[in-house]
Design an enzyme around this catalytic site. Structure first.
Site, PDB file in Angstrom:
ATOM      1  N   ASP A   7       0.868  -1.189   0.000  1.00 58.30           N
ATOM      2  CA  ASP A   7       0.000   0.000   0.000  1.00 58.30           C
ATOM      3  C   ASP A   7       0.903   1.237   0.000  1.00 58.30           C
ATOM      4  O   ASP A   7       2.131   1.124  -0.134  1.00 58.30           O
ATOM      5  CB  ASP A   7      -1.011  -0.040   1.163  1.00 58.30           C
ATOM      6  CG  ASP A   7      -0.399   0.239   2.531  1.00 58.30           C
ATOM      7  OD1 ASP A   7       0.836   0.423   2.622  1.00 58.30           O
ATOM      8  OD2 ASP A   7      -1.150   0.262   3.523  1.00 58.30           O
ATOM      9  N   CYS A  64       2.903  -3.259   4.099  1.00 56.89           N
ATOM     10  CA  CYS A  64       2.019  -2.150   4.476  1.00 56.89           C
ATOM     11  C   CYS A  64       2.698  -1.445   5.641  1.00 56.89           C
ATOM     12  O   CYS A  64       3.907  -1.631   5.840  1.00 56.89           O
ATOM     13  CB  CYS A  64       0.588  -2.614   4.755  1.00 56.89           C
ATOM     14  SG  CYS A  64       0.326  -3.596   6.231  1.00 56.89           S
ATOM     15  N   HIS A  97      10.045 -24.264   7.988  1.00 60.05           N
ATOM     16  CA  HIS A  97       8.949 -24.981   8.659  1.00 60.05           C
ATOM     17  C   HIS A  97       7.590 -24.809   7.984  1.00 60.05           C
ATOM     18  O   HIS A  97       6.794 -25.732   7.966  1.00 60.05           O
ATOM     19  CB  HIS A  97       8.809 -24.508  10.111  1.00 60.05           C
ATOM     20  CG  HIS A  97       9.958 -24.910  10.982  1.00 60.05           C
ATOM     21  ND1 HIS A  97       9.852 -25.009  12.354  1.00 60.05           N
ATOM     22  CD2 HIS A  97      11.235 -25.233  10.693  1.00 60.05           C
ATOM     23  CE1 HIS A  97      11.009 -25.372  12.863  1.00 60.05           C
ATOM     24  NE2 HIS A  97      11.883 -25.506  11.871  1.00 60.05           N
TER      25      HIS A  97
HETATM   26  C1  RB5 Z   1      -2.363   2.549   6.596  1.00 62.05           C
HETATM   27  O1  RB5 Z   1      -2.526   3.710   7.334  1.00 62.05           O
HETATM   28  C2  RB5 Z   1      -2.144   1.381   7.543  1.00 62.05           C
HETATM   29  O2  RB5 Z   1      -3.309   1.140   8.276  1.00 62.05           O
HETATM   30  C3  RB5 Z   1      -1.753   0.134   6.772  1.00 62.05           C
HETATM   31  O3  RB5 Z   1      -0.604   0.389   6.040  1.00 62.05           O
HETATM   32  C4  RB5 Z   1      -1.442  -1.097   7.610  1.00 62.05           C
HETATM   33  O4  RB5 Z   1      -0.507  -0.828   8.600  1.00 62.05           O
HETATM   34  C5  RB5 Z   1      -2.589  -1.862   8.084  1.00 62.05           C
HETATM   35  O5  RB5 Z   1      -2.462  -2.896   8.755  1.00 62.05           O
END
Ligand code: RB5
Length: 143
Positions: A7, A64, A97
């Site tokens: 993301d 993320c 594993h």
């Molecule tokens: C984005 O703000 C954040 O929520 C996302 O990157 C992630 O950490 C979600 O688990």
């Protein structure tokens, strides 16, 4: 072929990993996102997961902010074993594993240097193939 997706919070770390993979001659396919504007992590988890399910790629990397949301999303998909690793011990152990097929990291949790070592460890470690681990992986797919 490695599928990579992220993301917005993971964009910069993804680009550092891509630079590393290009230097090392590791083949990859980028499933986005392509900049730092707000985006939804499940979309990229699904894109990378699908690439593995369809055997377009054999392994993946997801990023993320924490690594948690994108792990939850990926692990809902059949045949996907996404491992959130912020240390090399876990990266090695999950290949040995769990035969993990996606490495997940949180870009807000670790630095780039550490992340690259984790990538190196994960992709240079083969599944042990031991019967007890095979059996447990099979059990993951049971309802
Ligand atoms: C984005 O703000 C954040 O929520 C996302 O990157 C992630 O950490 C979600 O688990």
């Amino acid at each position: 072929m490695i599928a990579i997706g992220n993301d917005h919070t993971g964009y910069q770390l993804k680009m550092a990993i891509i630079e590393f993979m290009e230097k090392e001659g590791i083949a990859y396919k980028d499933y986005g996102c392509g900049d730092v504007s707000s985006s939804d992590y499940p979309e990229y988890a699904k894109a990378v997961g699908r690439a593995i399910q369809k055997k377009e790629c054999d392994k993946g990397i997801l990023i993320c902010g924490t690594g948690i949301g994108i792990s939850i999303a990926a692990n809902k998909m059949k045949g996907i074993r996404a491992a959130l690793c912020h240390d090399c011990f876990s990266a090695e152990a999950t290949r040995l594993h769990n035969n993990a097929n996606i490495l997940v990291m949180g870009a807000r949790v670790i630095g780039v240097g550490h992340a690259l070592k984790i990538v190196e460890t994960f992709f240079s470690t083969e599944f042990s193939g031991e019967e007890r681990h095979e059996r447990r992986i099979q059990m993951l797919e049971e309802e």
